[in-house]
Design an enzyme around this catalytic site. Sequence first.
Site, PDB file in Angstrom:
ATOM      1  N   ASN A  40       3.755  11.130  -8.498  1.00  0.00           N
ATOM      2  CA  ASN A  40       4.897  10.846  -7.635  1.00  0.00           C
ATOM      3  C   ASN A  40       6.186  10.988  -8.435  1.00  0.00           C
ATOM      4  O   ASN A  40       6.234  10.686  -9.631  1.00  0.00           O
ATOM      5  CB  ASN A  40       4.785   9.475  -6.953  1.00  0.00           C
ATOM      6  CG  ASN A  40       4.643   8.309  -7.891  1.00  0.00           C
ATOM      7  OD1 ASN A  40       4.090   8.439  -8.977  1.00  0.00           O
ATOM      8  ND2 ASN A  40       5.121   7.146  -7.481  1.00  0.00           N
ATOM      9  N   ILE A  41       7.210  11.482  -7.754  1.00  0.00           N
ATOM     10  CA  ILE A  41       8.506  11.708  -8.377  1.00  0.00           C
ATOM     11  C   ILE A  41       9.543  11.088  -7.457  1.00  0.00           C
ATOM     12  O   ILE A  41       9.861  11.641  -6.400  1.00  0.00           O
ATOM     13  CB  ILE A  41       8.784  13.214  -8.579  1.00  0.00           C
ATOM     14  CG1 ILE A  41       7.652  13.845  -9.405  1.00  0.00           C
ATOM     15  CG2 ILE A  41      10.142  13.420  -9.249  1.00  0.00           C
ATOM     16  CD1 ILE A  41       7.657  15.369  -9.399  1.00  0.00           C
ATOM     17  N   GLU A  42      10.020   9.909  -7.845  1.00  0.00           N
ATOM     18  CA  GLU A  42      10.974   9.194  -6.998  1.00  0.00           C
ATOM     19  C   GLU A  42      12.391   9.714  -7.207  1.00  0.00           C
ATOM     20  O   GLU A  42      12.676  10.433  -8.161  1.00  0.00           O
ATOM     21  CB  GLU A  42      10.910   7.688  -7.296  1.00  0.00           C
ATOM     22  CG  GLU A  42       9.589   7.077  -6.872  1.00  0.00           C
ATOM     23  CD  GLU A  42       9.517   5.574  -7.069  1.00  0.00           C
ATOM     24  OE1 GLU A  42       8.586   4.978  -6.519  1.00  0.00           O
ATOM     25  OE2 GLU A  42      10.385   5.002  -7.765  1.00  0.00           O
ATOM     26  N   CYS A  51       5.453  12.444  -2.989  1.00  0.00           N
ATOM     27  CA  CYS A  51       4.210  11.780  -3.375  1.00  0.00           C
ATOM     28  C   CYS A  51       3.429  12.650  -4.366  1.00  0.00           C
ATOM     29  O   CYS A  51       3.587  13.875  -4.410  1.00  0.00           O
ATOM     30  CB  CYS A  51       3.332  11.552  -2.148  1.00  0.00           C
ATOM     31  SG  CYS A  51       4.025  10.471  -0.900  1.00  0.00           S
ATOM     32  N   GLU A  53       0.331  13.485  -4.275  1.00  0.00           N
ATOM     33  CA  GLU A  53      -0.555  14.436  -3.605  1.00  0.00           C
ATOM     34  C   GLU A  53       0.188  15.724  -3.257  1.00  0.00           C
ATOM     35  O   GLU A  53      -0.323  16.828  -3.446  1.00  0.00           O
ATOM     36  CB  GLU A  53      -1.138  13.811  -2.328  1.00  0.00           C
ATOM     37  CG  GLU A  53      -1.969  12.557  -2.567  1.00  0.00           C
ATOM     38  CD  GLU A  53      -1.156  11.267  -2.510  1.00  0.00           C
ATOM     39  OE1 GLU A  53       0.035  11.261  -2.921  1.00  0.00           O
ATOM     40  OE2 GLU A  53      -1.716  10.250  -2.042  1.00  0.00           O
ATOM     41  N   CYS A  82      -0.894   8.741   1.953  1.00  0.00           N
ATOM     42  CA  CYS A  82      -0.111   8.376   3.136  1.00  0.00           C
ATOM     43  C   CYS A  82      -0.295   9.444   4.220  1.00  0.00           C
ATOM     44  O   CYS A  82      -0.884  10.511   3.985  1.00  0.00           O
ATOM     45  CB  CYS A  82       1.361   8.216   2.770  1.00  0.00           C
ATOM     46  SG  CYS A  82       2.239   9.777   2.510  1.00  0.00           S
ATOM     47  N   CYS A  85       1.051  12.981   3.482  1.00  0.00           N
ATOM     48  CA  CYS A  85       0.188  13.707   2.546  1.00  0.00           C
ATOM     49  C   CYS A  85      -1.097  14.163   3.225  1.00  0.00           C
ATOM     50  O   CYS A  85      -1.568  15.275   2.983  1.00  0.00           O
ATOM     51  CB  CYS A  85      -0.112  12.861   1.315  1.00  0.00           C
ATOM     52  SG  CYS A  85       1.329  12.739   0.225  1.00  0.00           S
TER      53      CYS A  85
HETATM   54 ZN    ZN Z   1       2.065  10.606   0.395  1.00  0.00          ZN
END
Ligand code: ZN
Length: 131
Positions: A40-42, A51, A53, A82, A85
Amino acid sequence: MQDLIESARQAQKLAYAPYSQYFVGAAILTNSGKVFRGSNIENASYGATICAERAAITNMIMGGERDIRALAVVTEDCGFPCGICLQTINEFTSDPNLCEIVVPSKSGFQIRTLQELAPYLWRSELVKKTK
Ligand SMILES: [Zn+2]
């Protein structure tokens, strides 16, 4: 599947999650046997966050592959992908009944097919294509 989970664990170490501190790693096994990872890369805007995935799917596409056989995801609480994804995974699997989502558990790992997790996702054949 244990190797795929380990690959996802390695990806989790590369996660960029300074806001949530929720570090996620994903690893895809394609039908041709290749593995692609993502974390994940916020983003400070939140909406620009991606996300793990979908980051892995981006890597898979750039690697010339488009058919997901299995996807392992590793989080601190054994979370499944989620909805966004799952929809994206659905775009890149030839059979949702065979595409496996793998999540570690206290006793090893859990496996659910994409079809089990999300039986009513949109498929590309449902979308009217324009030329
Ligand atoms: Zn996701």
